[in-house]
Design a protein around this motif. Structure first.
Motif, PDB file in Angstrom:
ATOM      1  N   ASN A  97      -5.228   2.655   9.269  1.00  0.00           N
ATOM      2  CA  ASN A  97      -5.641   3.841   8.017  1.00  0.00           C
ATOM      3  C   ASN A  97      -4.376   4.756   8.322  1.00  0.00           C
ATOM      4  O   ASN A  97      -2.619   4.487   9.436  1.00  0.00           O
ATOM      5  CB  ASN A  97      -6.336   4.937   8.702  1.00  0.00           C
ATOM      6  CG  ASN A  97      -7.577   4.049   8.679  1.00  0.00           C
ATOM      7  OD1 ASN A  97      -8.097   3.049   7.918  1.00  0.00           O
ATOM      8  ND2 ASN A  97      -8.453   4.694   9.545  1.00  0.00           N
ATOM      9  N   GLY A 109      -1.953   5.180   2.743  1.00  0.00           N
ATOM     10  CA  GLY A 109      -3.060   4.327   2.359  1.00  0.00           C
ATOM     11  C   GLY A 109      -3.476   3.938   3.682  1.00  0.00           C
ATOM     12  O   GLY A 109      -3.127   3.672   4.255  1.00  0.00           O
ATOM     13  N   SER A 110      -4.296   2.269   3.870  1.00  0.00           N
ATOM     14  CA  SER A 110      -4.651   1.196   4.312  1.00  0.00           C
ATOM     15  C   SER A 110      -5.343   0.212   4.205  1.00  0.00           C
ATOM     16  O   SER A 110      -5.489  -0.063   3.195  1.00  0.00           O
ATOM     17  CB  SER A 110      -6.865   2.380   4.156  1.00  0.00           C
ATOM     18  OG  SER A 110      -6.778   3.434   5.602  1.00  0.00           O
ATOM     19  N   LEU A 111      -5.328  -0.456   4.905  1.00  0.00           N
ATOM     20  CA  LEU A 111      -5.252  -1.553   5.140  1.00  0.00           C
ATOM     21  C   LEU A 111      -6.356  -2.506   5.878  1.00  0.00           C
ATOM     22  O   LEU A 111      -6.579  -2.308   7.728  1.00  0.00           O
ATOM     23  CB  LEU A 111      -3.784  -2.462   4.954  1.00  0.00           C
ATOM     24  CG  LEU A 111      -2.895  -2.979   3.889  1.00  0.00           C
ATOM     25  CD1 LEU A 111      -1.879  -3.111   3.991  1.00  0.00           C
ATOM     26  CD2 LEU A 111      -4.011  -3.291   2.978  1.00  0.00           C
ATOM     27  N   VAL A 156       4.553  -0.482   2.987  1.00  0.00           N
ATOM     28  CA  VAL A 156       4.173   0.589   3.222  1.00  0.00           C
ATOM     29  C   VAL A 156       4.841   1.653   2.024  1.00  0.00           C
ATOM     30  O   VAL A 156       6.114   1.295   2.259  1.00  0.00           O
ATOM     31  CB  VAL A 156       3.788   1.278   4.500  1.00  0.00           C
ATOM     32  CG1 VAL A 156       3.027   2.772   3.784  1.00  0.00           C
ATOM     33  CG2 VAL A 156       2.939   0.572   5.251  1.00  0.00           C
ATOM     34  N   VAL A 201       0.584  -1.109   0.310  1.00  0.00           N
ATOM     35  CA  VAL A 201       0.216  -0.018   0.141  1.00  0.00           C
ATOM     36  C   VAL A 201       0.975   0.862   0.085  1.00  0.00           C
ATOM     37  O   VAL A 201       1.943   1.309   0.535  1.00  0.00           O
ATOM     38  CB  VAL A 201      -0.968  -0.193   1.263  1.00  0.00           C
ATOM     39  CG1 VAL A 201      -0.299  -0.326   2.504  1.00  0.00           C
ATOM     40  CG2 VAL A 201      -1.406   1.501   0.952  1.00  0.00           C
ATOM     41  N   GLN A 202       0.825   2.152  -0.810  1.00  0.00           N
ATOM     42  CA  GLN A 202       1.293   3.297  -0.672  1.00  0.00           C
ATOM     43  C   GLN A 202       1.039   4.390   1.095  1.00  0.00           C
ATOM     44  O   GLN A 202       0.209   3.805   1.477  1.00  0.00           O
ATOM     45  CB  GLN A 202       0.882   4.487  -2.012  1.00  0.00           C
ATOM     46  CG  GLN A 202       1.055   4.018  -3.051  1.00  0.00           C
ATOM     47  CD  GLN A 202       0.488   4.611  -4.254  1.00  0.00           C
ATOM     48  OE1 GLN A 202      -0.404   6.395  -3.772  1.00  0.00           O
ATOM     49  NE2 GLN A 202       1.179   4.730  -5.659  1.00  0.00           N
ATOM     50  N   SER A 233       5.673   3.486  -1.796  1.00  0.00           N
ATOM     51  CA  SER A 233       5.592   4.323  -3.288  1.00  0.00           C
ATOM     52  C   SER A 233       5.735   4.149  -4.125  1.00  0.00           C
ATOM     53  O   SER A 233       6.123   4.907  -4.997  1.00  0.00           O
ATOM     54  CB  SER A 233       5.646   5.819  -2.974  1.00  0.00           C
ATOM     55  OG  SER A 233       7.218   6.046  -1.984  1.00  0.00           O
TER      56      SER A 233
END
Length: 115
Positions: free
Chosen positions: A83, A16-18, A113, A12-13, A115
């Motif tokens: 989050n 972002g959320s998981l 996490v 995830v960037q 980019s």
């Protein structure tokens, strides 16, 4: 025998959320405590968040305000909503369940996490 199976990890960037899930199966249920820990490469396993059978929660300072732990006792499942993720949240996340002093661990799920 108790088995804990985590799911929901991934890439995830930042920002972002998981949502992680951990489902318990086997000869135990209604665990006294369920929680999440994480381990980054080359570092020790650290506590992230925990929840008691009655719903009391506790968080590491590093995730307060960003992560939320919850559980569904009818499904023997604990969740971790993450989050505003940061690169420093990158780690393998492990689920733990405690039943009257006996600890059970899952196999872990990778959260990255980047980019």
């Amino acid at each position: 025998q108790v088995q804990l199976v985590e799911s929901g990890g991934g890439l995830v960037q930042p920002g972002g959320s998981l949502r992680l899930s951990c489902a318990a199966s086997g000869s135990r249920s209604n665990f006294n405590f369920m929680g999440w820990y994480r381990q980054a490469p080359g570092k020790q396993r650290d506590y992230v968040a925990g929840i008691t059978r009655g719903g009391g929660t506790n968080y590491a300072d590093s995730v307060k305000g960003r992560f939320t732990i919850s559980r569904d006792n009818t499904k023997n499942t604990v969740y971790l909503q993450m989050n505003s993720l940061k690169p420093e949240d990158t780690a393998v996340y492990y689920c733990k369940a405690t039943y009257w002093g006996t600890e059970y661990w899952g196999q872990g799920t990778q959260v990255t996490v980047s980019s």
